[in-house]
Design a protein around this motif. Structure first.
Motif, PDB file in Angstrom:
ATOM      1  N   LEU A  17       0.805  -1.215   0.000  1.00 17.03           N
ATOM      2  CA  LEU A  17       0.000   0.000   0.000  1.00 17.03           C
ATOM      3  C   LEU A  17       0.842   1.270   0.000  1.00 17.03           C
ATOM      4  O   LEU A  17       0.426   2.302  -0.525  1.00 17.03           O
ATOM      5  N   ALA A  18       2.031   1.213   0.626  1.00 15.45           N
ATOM      6  CA  ALA A  18       2.802   2.435   0.857  1.00 15.45           C
ATOM      7  C   ALA A  18       3.039   3.253  -0.413  1.00 15.45           C
ATOM      8  O   ALA A  18       2.851   4.479  -0.403  1.00 15.45           O
ATOM      9  N   PRO A  19       3.464   2.647  -1.532  1.00 21.23           N
ATOM     10  CA  PRO A  19       3.685   3.472  -2.717  1.00 21.23           C
ATOM     11  C   PRO A  19       2.437   4.216  -3.187  1.00 21.23           C
ATOM     12  O   PRO A  19       2.535   5.351  -3.669  1.00 21.23           O
ATOM     13  N   PHE A  20       1.270   3.613  -3.046  1.00 19.93           N
ATOM     14  CA  PHE A  20       0.040   4.282  -3.457  1.00 19.93           C
ATOM     15  C   PHE A  20      -0.286   5.453  -2.531  1.00 19.93           C
ATOM     16  O   PHE A  20      -0.735   6.512  -2.989  1.00 19.93           O
ATOM     17  N   CYS A  21      -0.056   5.256  -1.217  1.00 22.02           N
ATOM     18  CA  CYS A  21      -0.273   6.350  -0.267  1.00 22.02           C
ATOM     19  C   CYS A  21       0.655   7.516  -0.575  1.00 22.02           C
ATOM     20  O   CYS A  21       0.238   8.687  -0.582  1.00 22.02           O
ATOM     21  N   PRO A  58      14.241   7.984 -13.859  1.00 21.21           N
ATOM     22  CA  PRO A  58      13.909   8.764 -12.656  1.00 21.21           C
ATOM     23  C   PRO A  58      14.968   9.805 -12.307  1.00 21.21           C
ATOM     24  O   PRO A  58      16.169   9.594 -12.504  1.00 21.21           O
ATOM     25  N   ASP A  59      14.495  10.933 -11.775  1.00 18.67           N
ATOM     26  CA  ASP A  59      15.394  11.882 -11.114  1.00 18.67           C
ATOM     27  C   ASP A  59      15.590  11.471  -9.652  1.00 18.67           C
ATOM     28  O   ASP A  59      16.622  11.783  -9.057  1.00 18.67           O
ATOM     29  N   ALA A  60      14.574  10.812  -9.100  1.00 18.72           N
ATOM     30  CA  ALA A  60      14.644  10.328  -7.720  1.00 18.72           C
ATOM     31  C   ALA A  60      13.955   8.975  -7.644  1.00 18.72           C
ATOM     32  O   ALA A  60      12.970   8.721  -8.349  1.00 18.72           O
ATOM     33  N   VAL A  61      14.484   8.118  -6.783  1.00 15.39           N
ATOM     34  CA  VAL A  61      13.904   6.787  -6.560  1.00 15.39           C
ATOM     35  C   VAL A  61      13.637   6.631  -5.075  1.00 15.39           C
ATOM     36  O   VAL A  61      14.518   6.895  -4.236  1.00 15.39           O
ATOM     37  N   GLY A  62      12.427   6.209  -4.748  1.00 16.92           N
ATOM     38  CA  GLY A  62      12.064   5.938  -3.362  1.00 16.92           C
ATOM     39  C   GLY A  62      11.779   4.463  -3.174  1.00 16.92           C
ATOM     40  O   GLY A  62      11.005   3.872  -3.939  1.00 16.92           O
ATOM     41  N   VAL A  63      12.419   3.858  -2.174  1.00 12.02           N
ATOM     42  CA  VAL A  63      12.255   2.422  -1.911  1.00 12.02           C
ATOM     43  C   VAL A  63      11.756   2.239  -0.484  1.00 12.02           C
ATOM     44  O   VAL A  63      12.329   2.799   0.467  1.00 12.02           O
ATOM     45  N   CYS A  64      10.694   1.465  -0.318  1.00 14.87           N
ATOM     46  CA  CYS A  64      10.165   1.133   1.009  1.00 14.87           C
ATOM     47  C   CYS A  64      10.898  -0.101   1.515  1.00 14.87           C
ATOM     48  O   CYS A  64      10.856  -1.150   0.866  1.00 14.87           O
ATOM     49  N   MET A  65      11.526   0.005   2.680  1.00 15.50           N
ATOM     50  CA  MET A  65      12.380  -1.068   3.190  1.00 15.50           C
ATOM     51  C   MET A  65      11.719  -1.777   4.374  1.00 15.50           C
ATOM     52  O   MET A  65      11.302  -1.141   5.338  1.00 15.50           O
ATOM     53  N   TYR A  66      11.648  -3.109   4.261  1.00  6.08           N
ATOM     54  CA  TYR A  66      11.081  -3.962   5.301  1.00  6.08           C
ATOM     55  C   TYR A  66      12.065  -5.100   5.572  1.00  6.08           C
ATOM     56  O   TYR A  66      13.051  -5.268   4.850  1.00  6.08           O
ATOM     57  N   LEU A  89      18.485   9.116  -4.151  1.00  4.32           N
ATOM     58  CA  LEU A  89      17.973   7.877  -3.560  1.00  4.32           C
ATOM     59  C   LEU A  89      17.350   8.183  -2.204  1.00  4.32           C
ATOM     60  O   LEU A  89      17.987   8.794  -1.338  1.00  4.32           O
ATOM     61  N   ILE A  90      16.112   7.730  -2.045  1.00  2.00           N
ATOM     62  CA  ILE A  90      15.340   7.969  -0.823  1.00  2.00           C
ATOM     63  C   ILE A  90      14.822   6.628  -0.327  1.00  2.00           C
ATOM     64  O   ILE A  90      14.303   5.830  -1.117  1.00  2.00           O
ATOM     65  N   ALA A  91      14.972   6.363   0.957  1.00  3.81           N
ATOM     66  CA  ALA A  91      14.455   5.119   1.536  1.00  3.81           C
ATOM     67  C   ALA A  91      13.500   5.444   2.680  1.00  3.81           C
ATOM     68  O   ALA A  91      13.679   6.434   3.399  1.00  3.81           O
ATOM     69  N   GLY A  92      12.487   4.617   2.814  1.00  2.66           N
ATOM     70  CA  GLY A  92      11.543   4.756   3.918  1.00  2.66           C
ATOM     71  C   GLY A  92      11.114   3.380   4.385  1.00  2.66           C
ATOM     72  O   GLY A  92      11.673   2.367   3.966  1.00  2.66           O
ATOM     73  N   GLY A  93      10.102   3.323   5.226  1.00  2.33           N
ATOM     74  CA  GLY A  93       9.646   2.043   5.753  1.00  2.33           C
ATOM     75  C   GLY A  93      10.279   1.730   7.100  1.00  2.33           C
ATOM     76  O   GLY A  93      11.210   2.414   7.547  1.00  2.33           O
ATOM     77  N   PRO A  94       9.807   0.684   7.767  1.00  2.00           N
ATOM     78  CA  PRO A  94      10.283   0.366   9.118  1.00  2.00           C
ATOM     79  C   PRO A  94      11.788   0.179   9.230  1.00  2.00           C
ATOM     80  O   PRO A  94      12.411   0.620  10.196  1.00  2.00           O
ATOM     81  N   GLU A  95      12.390  -0.482   8.244  1.00  2.00           N
ATOM     82  CA  GLU A  95      13.827  -0.732   8.336  1.00  2.00           C
ATOM     83  C   GLU A  95      14.631   0.566   8.209  1.00  2.00           C
ATOM     84  O   GLU A  95      15.725   0.672   8.755  1.00  2.00           O
ATOM     85  N   ALA A  96      14.101   1.531   7.475  1.00  2.91           N
ATOM     86  CA  ALA A  96      14.771   2.830   7.400  1.00  2.91           C
ATOM     87  C   ALA A  96      14.466   3.667   8.637  1.00  2.91           C
ATOM     88  O   ALA A  96      15.328   4.380   9.158  1.00  2.91           O
TER      89      ALA A  96
END
Length: 550
Positions: A17-21, A58-66, A89-96
């Motif tokens: 769901l995160a990328p859609f949010c 992409p100019d920027a890439v976002g990765v959700c990390m679990y 490069l942008i990272a998010g999610g619980p592991e980040a």
């Protein structure tokens, strides 16, 4: 600016769901950003992942990390940096969120989003497009030389329902649906990331109900809610459950099942009485027990009236219309092999449809990881405990074998009658039986076919002196109830039964398509004539009648 987001899922069937949010939030607040969602999973070759990301230019890439994708995400971002060093490069999610220092050290990421990204990510992107110095954005951590500037943890807004748009429907393509109607958890369990005593933020209940009904009409088997404690607000819970039941009664939703994570002890009598009238299979509930050992529960900051909890679980299970899944965790503090055995037996006696045994994962951000209580655990995701002062590595491995047996023999529902007979016949507890069968399964490398597994169980129970005729009848019943082809493995077949079954079929033409087997007494006939599985048990109906006399 062109932004590419990916959730890097664990399997194709999962659509995060995160990328859609994040896409909705960016489109609302950054009209000059073109957002592309890249549907990737960790089972694809790294070269394919890289190619598909770079294809979006992409100019920027976002990765959700679990925990399930951290290692692959790090490798992917290293490759992006090697090929396209100018890409942000942008990272998010619980592991980040909970391992910022380690993530900056391992990964060439420029920014980390700690906490929810709906506000932090648009603010970061606007700053980048304006060529401003990025600073003082809540939730945004910035790489600075060999270190980083910590932006803290951004608060989570309430979930939104508009993420399920045409793009989501196009990308879903029959996969499982995930939904979220609340964020946060009122509890503070020491093994859980949700246990931060964060205020729960709810989607308005009317909006949540309308969304769940709409998702139930999307053409899927399961809508899985990721709310950490779906029933933490009793009035809201009753409203949503009764609303879904009313929608089912009106024919607005039919065969879909809503999977809910609940704290069973929070159910009141009013809601339990409502659930007794729910259509079979409409609701599936996952209730985490973790342990019955008081010292363990106390060490995990889990305050539960266990007598009340067991009462509520029995009342959920008794009507037979709600599928119930309960969890136990091995490797918790104060829990040794003997007390885990007791927890297992108590959980089994509640007769859940599924009993999941997992090993404690010391995830970043959990209180049990932050404390030193003598635990040893794997340094790589998913950070499973290897030993504790109370339980050894060897004992945990034995419990893993037990877990495999439970998954294949109990949770599959393929051996229901066989296990019931064994436990009624042998001087063994459920734990002892599953442990013994699990150790036999562990002696063979590779995957077990169903026939090979059935033959192994049959042989083991015969050696342990389960009566041969009763055992065969139980196993034949199980097979007919879970395989509508009527096929029986050779060791359960009896060629001498064929004339009697042929005569019975000729005398009962109304059962022309039935799958039949003769019981060991030579008088009883098992009849399996079903096209659909029971929505709760997953089994077909097998009836017993008497062989035609004369």
């Amino acid at each position: 600016m062109r932004l590419t987001l990916t959730g890097l899922s664990s399997q194709y069937i999962h659509l995060p769901l995160a990328p859609f949010c994040l896409k909705k939030a960016v489109e609302k607040n950054c009209p000059d950003v073109e957002v592309t969602l890249c549907d990737l999973n960790i089972n694809d070759p790294q070269e394919d992942l890289l190619e598909r990301i770079l294809h979006t230019k992409p100019d920027a890439v976002g990765v959700c990390m679990y925990i399930w994708n951290r290692e692959q995400a790090v490798r992917l971002m290293r490759r992006i940096r090697a090929v396209s060093p100018e890409t942000v490069l942008i990272a998010g999610g619980p592991e980040a969120t909970w391992s910022a220092e380690e993530t900056f050290r391992q990964c060439p990421v420029d920014y980390l989003i700690r906490g929810a990204g709906e506000e932090a990510l648009p603010a970061l992107l606007n700053g980048l497009m304006c060529h401003e110095e990025i600073k003082n954005i809540p939730g945004v951590c910035i790489r600075r030389g060999d270190g980083y500037v910590d932006g803290g943890v951004a608060p989570a807004p309430a979930p939104r329902s508009d993420i399920y748009d045409d793009l989501w429907q196009e990308m879903r393509q029959g996969r499982m649906i995930y939904a979220e109607t609340s964020r946060g958890c009122p509890f503070s369990c020491a093994f859980c990331l949700s246990g931060q005593k964060e205020k729960v933020r709810f989607m308005p209940k009317e909006e949540a109900l309308a969304m769940l009904i709409r998702l139930g009409q999307a053409g899927c088997d399961t809508v899985k809610l990721i709310d950490r404690t779906f029933n933490c607000d009793r009035e809201r819970t009753y409203f949503l459950l009764s609303g879904l039941m009313d929608a089912h009664a009106r024919g607005e939703i039919s065969s879909v099942c809503y999977h809910l994570e609940v704290a069973a002890d929070l159910f009141d009598d009013k809601t339990l009485d409502l659930l007794k009238t729910a259509p079979a299979g409409l609701f599936q509930m996952e209730a985490g027990l973790q342990s019955f050992h008081p010292e363990t529960l106390d060490a995990c900051h889990r305050r539960t009236d266990m007598a009340l909890l067991q009462d509520r679980l029995r009342r959920l299970i008794a009507p037979g219309n709600v599928h119930l899944h309960i969890d136990l965790i091995a490797g918790l503090p104060e829990e040794d092999y003997a007390t885990f055995r007791d927890s297992f037996n108590q959980a089994w006696e509640l007769h859940p449809h599924q009993l999941q045994l997992g090993r404690l994962k010391l995830i970043h951000g959990s209180a049990l990881r932050a404390q030193d209580w003598g635990q040893r655990y794997a340094p790589d995701p998913p950070y499973e405990v290897l030993s504790t002062p109370w339980i050894s590595y060897e004992e945990l491995q034995k419990l893993q074998h037990c877990a495999e047996a439970v998954e294949r023999l109990k949770n599959s529902a393929r051996f229901e009658e066989t296990l019931r007979l064994a436990l009624n016949t042998l001087p063994l507890t459920p734990f002892d039986l599953m442990m013994a069968l699990g150790e036999k399964m562990a002696q063979r490398q590779g995957r077990w076919s169903l026939d090979a597994l059935t033959e192994m169980v049959h042989g083991a129970l015969l050696v342990w002196q389960v009566p041969a005729d009763q055992l065969r009848d139980a196993m034949v019943t199980d097979r007919l109830a879970t395989d509508n082809t009527g096929y029986l493995p050779p060791f359960l077949q009896r060629p001498e039964d064929k004339p009697a079954l042929k005569s019975w079929r000729e005398a009962h033409p109304e059962h022309k398509k039935a799958r039949l087997a003769l019981l060991s007494d030579g008088q009883g006939v098992l009849i399996a004539e079903w096209s659909e599985k029971h929505p709760v048990t997953g089994r077909g109906i097998v009836e017993k009648t008497v062989l035609l006399q004369g």
